[in-house]
Motif scaffolding. Structure first.
Motif: not given
Length: 257
Positions: A224-246
């Motif tokens: 949760a702490l990592l998510g709070k830190w990353a929410v404004n920094r993460i590349n959303q599109r790339l991460f969603e693609r990885l989530v979909i693949a997994a």
């Protein structure tokens, strides 16, 4: 007897569950729906039917952290509109679990994961091409809330997989990032807590499962702490693609097991 021995877990299996718990915390404060990967891991490592009950308290821990983080951004009119339909879906899902054995639940989770992956792809395309979203209070908006609510209640009861359904609904209703996270945080905290008596009544939650939960919840906090830190920094599109693949890989693994 320690928790790993009690559940006949190898070191690698426990590590996989710990990673899945960390990902639950991350998904609750950063990318809603990413915990479908956690669902696949739990169902692969543990008996599929039992995994839904063991995962539930871990999800609730993540929900509490998300509410503490985004509590000021919830939109309560949307929540009150969803809850009756979600209740219907939870009851239908409970009746399904009374009937289904472990093999049926395992197959159902695999199908739901693949369906959720397809839903997520469709949602992303709609987000890119949609014009003006439906007003939540309109006739179309109310009908949409009911349909998504029933489907979300059923999928969250059977497989703890309501995240992508609710994500699609909230995005189609025009929610921005903080409103989205705040509304979904309260939604899943209330819904998941309401599922506890149903899961306990079905025998999916007991002393043994709670012992394992007590160990795994520790890993939710850093996620949760990592998510709070990353929410404004993460590349959303790339991460969603990885989530979909997994999610697709997890769903196929459950169907072919």
């Amino acid at each position: 007897m320690d928790t790993i021995t009690l559940w006949h877990l190898t070191g690698w299996e426990f590590a996989a569950l710990a990673f899945a718990a960390l990902l639950v915390g991350f998904s609750k404060t950063a990318v809603s729906g990413a915990n479908t990967v956690s669902l696949a891991i739990f169902a692969a490592v543990l008996p599929a039917r039992a995994s839904t009950g063991i995962l539930l308290p871990v999800l609730i821990a993540g929900d509490v952290l998300a509410v503490l983080t985004y509590r000021r951004h919830a939109h309560w009119p949307t929540l009150w509109r969803l809850f009756p339909a979600v209740g219907v879906g939870v009851v239908v899902g409970t009746l399904f679990l009374v009937w289904a054995d472990d093999a049926v639940v395992r197959t159902s989770i695999g199908v739901i994961l693949l369906f959720m992956a397809r839903v997520t792809v469709w949602r992303r395309r709609q987000a890119d091409t949609a014009e003006r979203p439906d007003e939540v209070a309109s006739r179309t908006g109310r009908a949409k809330a009911r349909s998504y609510g029933v489907l979300g209640g059923f999928t969250t009861m059977v497989a703890n997989a309501g995240g992508p359904v609710m994500s699609m609904y909230l995005l189609s209703a025009g929610f921005r990032k903080l409103g989205f996270l705040g509304t979904s945080a309260f939604f899943f905290l209330i819904v998941n807590v309401s599922k506890l008596p149903f899961s306990a009544g079905l025998g999916l939650i007991d002393g043994h499962s709670l012992l394992l939960d007590a160990v795994l919840v520790v890993f939710v906090v850093p996620g949760a702490l990592l998510g709070k830190w990353a929410v404004n920094r993460i590349n959303q599109r790339l991460f969603e693609r990885l989530v979909i693949a997994a999610t697709v890989v997890g769903g196929l693994q459950l169907l072919l097991a």
